[in-house]
Motif scaffolding. Structure first.
Motif, mmCIF file in Angstrom:
data_model
loop_
_atom_site.group_PDB
_atom_site.id
_atom_site.type_symbol
_atom_site.label_atom_id
_atom_site.label_comp_id
_atom_site.label_asym_id
_atom_site.label_seq_id
_atom_site.Cartn_x
_atom_site.Cartn_y
_atom_site.Cartn_z
ATOM 1 N N MET A 33 0.839 -1.201 0.000
ATOM 2 C CA MET A 33 0.000 0.000 0.000
ATOM 3 C C MET A 33 0.875 1.253 0.000
ATOM 4 S SD MET A 33 -3.227 -1.101 2.403
ATOM 5 C CE MET A 33 -4.190 0.272 1.768
ATOM 6 N N LYS A 35 1.467 3.561 -2.342
ATOM 7 C CA LYS A 35 1.103 4.746 -3.118
ATOM 8 C C LYS A 35 0.299 5.731 -2.274
ATOM 9 C CE LYS A 35 -0.584 3.604 -7.223
ATOM 10 N NZ LYS A 35 -1.264 2.779 -8.262
ATOM 11 N N THR A 37 -2.667 8.227 -1.095
ATOM 12 C CA THR A 37 -4.114 8.103 -1.116
ATOM 13 C C THR A 37 -4.692 8.735 -2.378
ATOM 14 O OG1 THR A 37 -4.212 8.147 1.298
ATOM 15 C CG2 THR A 37 -6.246 8.641 0.115
ATOM 16 N N TYR A 62 -3.147 0.067 -4.519
ATOM 17 C CA TYR A 62 -2.156 0.881 -3.812
ATOM 18 C C TYR A 62 -0.775 0.243 -3.752
ATOM 19 C CZ TYR A 62 -5.548 4.365 -2.373
ATOM 20 O OH TYR A 62 -6.472 5.372 -2.375
ATOM 21 N N ASN A 71 -8.654 -4.336 -5.855
ATOM 22 C CA ASN A 71 -9.876 -3.756 -5.324
ATOM 23 C C ASN A 71 -11.091 -4.417 -5.958
ATOM 24 O OD1 ASN A 71 -10.716 -2.184 -7.780
ATOM 25 N ND2 ASN A 71 -8.792 -1.096 -7.367
ATOM 26 N N LYS A 235 -8.142 13.510 1.210
ATOM 27 C CA LYS A 235 -9.188 12.492 1.211
ATOM 28 C C LYS A 235 -10.419 12.865 0.404
ATOM 29 C CE LYS A 235 -7.892 10.427 5.632
ATOM 30 N NZ LYS A 235 -8.366 9.924 6.945
ATOM 31 N N PHE A 265 -12.141 9.488 0.084
ATOM 32 C CA PHE A 265 -11.233 8.401 0.436
ATOM 33 C C PHE A 265 -10.997 8.427 1.944
ATOM 34 C CE2 PHE A 265 -10.473 9.701 -3.884
ATOM 35 C CZ PHE A 265 -10.270 8.528 -4.597
ATOM 36 N N SER A 267 -10.052 6.139 3.846
ATOM 37 C CA SER A 267 -8.799 5.410 4.062
ATOM 38 C C SER A 267 -8.367 4.836 2.731
ATOM 39 C CB SER A 267 -8.979 4.284 5.086
ATOM 40 O OG SER A 267 -9.683 3.193 4.514
ATOM 41 N N LYS A 268 -7.200 4.206 2.697
ATOM 42 C CA LYS A 268 -6.748 3.576 1.468
ATOM 43 C C LYS A 268 -7.546 2.317 1.137
ATOM 44 C CE LYS A 268 -1.960 5.253 1.382
ATOM 45 N NZ LYS A 268 -0.525 4.848 1.323
ATOM 46 N N HIS A 269 -8.335 1.854 2.100
ATOM 47 C CA HIS A 269 -9.099 0.634 1.872
ATOM 48 C C HIS A 269 -10.470 0.888 1.254
ATOM 49 C CE1 HIS A 269 -6.251 -1.978 3.895
ATOM 50 N NE2 HIS A 269 -6.234 -1.164 4.933
ATOM 51 N N SER A 271 -13.232 3.789 -0.838
ATOM 52 C CA SER A 271 -13.565 5.070 -1.464
ATOM 53 C C SER A 271 -15.036 5.060 -1.860
ATOM 54 C CB SER A 271 -12.688 5.349 -2.685
ATOM 55 O OG SER A 271 -13.017 4.482 -3.756
#
Length: 301
Positions: A33, A35, A37, A62, A71, A235, A265, A267-269, A271
């Protein structure tokens, strides 16, 4: 296929082979992960990483150049008379190659087309050629990628009373087809701005939901797709998109798509993308400009 896309397709094949022969396997690499956000984009309505309507040169997920990411997404678009559900998965390998798989499910909402249903499967591959949209801030060169989308139409349901079960009965030359594209993306961190331009060689009618080619044309055409997005914060991103379309069918006075969107976003998990989209006319039998809401949820790493 236009010559520019023929050259791009050749280089695409060579780079894809090189990218997948690095010697490292996914089982040996832990997702990092790495990269920033939002720099993988969101899941575009055909499954590729990008905006809502058009693919970008960014690679989904990411994972950094030493890793991988993936994803899954679900997207729903509703207009006055129709709805479109899209769901799928994508994998980004070493920030170089993106593989995606998506299904589109198009339905009529009002009589007499309330039973109409068309489904389409899309397999996508994207390869980054040159540049880095994030780290090459001192270079005017954008990140450039080439991609293909192979589309398989699964027939027409709900029009049996009219004897229509295939898109070729509506005037399309083929049920299945392939789109080819070149995308260039530049992120200007100092200005919190993302700019993208994509040129797509296509014969698809309404993204392929109404087949490929038709009575008015059956040749590949190069169509421009553009996006601009402003990063309100790390975000939250807001932007607009415009996508040109071919006009191959006499029964479909197809027009450009465009939208205005906001992507969050947390979090990175995860969107969430919401947009107001205008999709033009769908058929000459219902000459109403279709417009409505676009909502997409993406989860991954």
């Amino acid at each position: 296929m236009p010559p520019i896309f023929g050259h791009a397709a050749q280089r695409f094949a060579l780079l894809l082979a090189a990218s997948l022969s690095t010697g490292a396997t996914l089982a040996q690499v832990t997702p990092d992960m790495g990269k920033l956000t939002a720099t993988g984009g969101v899941s575009q309505v055909e499954g590729a990483g990008g905006g809502g309507l058009t693919p970008w040169a960014l690679i989904g997920g990411y994972g950094s150049r030493d890793s991988w990411g993936a994803n899954a997404h679900y997207t729903r678009v509703t207009t006055q008379d129709y709805s479109l559900d899209t769901y799928g998965v994508a994998v980004g390998l070493f920030d170089r190659v993106e593989l995606s798989l998506a299904t589109q499910d198009f339905r009529g909402a009002l009589a007499p087309l309330n039973e109409l249903r068309i489904k389409q499967d899309i397999i996508g591959v994207k390869v980054k050629l040159i540049g880095d949209a994030v780290y090459d801030q001192d270079d005017a060169l954008p990140q450039v990628a080439v991609g293909v989308m192979a589309k398989r139409n699964k027939g027409v349901a709900g029009l049996g009373a009219l004897g229509v079960t295939k898109v070729t009965q509506l005037g399309a030359k083929d049920e299945n087809g392939v789109d080819y594209y070149v995308a260039a993306t530049k992120i200007l961190l100092d200005h919190s701005l993302l700019l993208n331009g994509t040129v797509r060689a296509t014969k698809a009618n309404q993204m392929g939901l109404l087949g490929f080619g038709g009575d008015k044309g059956d040749s590949y055409e190069a169509k421009l797709e553009v996006s601009a997005a402003y990063m309100i914060s790390r975000k939250l991103v807001a932007g607009v998109e415009y996508r040109m379309k071919p006009r191959n069918l006499g029964v479909d006075n197809e027009k450009a798509y465009y939208d205005a969107f906001v992507a969050w976003f947390p979090s990175k998990h995860v969107s969430v993308t919401a947009a107001y989209a205008v999709l033009g006319d769908i058929t000459v039998f219902n000459p109403v400009r279709q417009r409505g809401m676009y909502l997409s949820l993406q989860a991954g790493f």
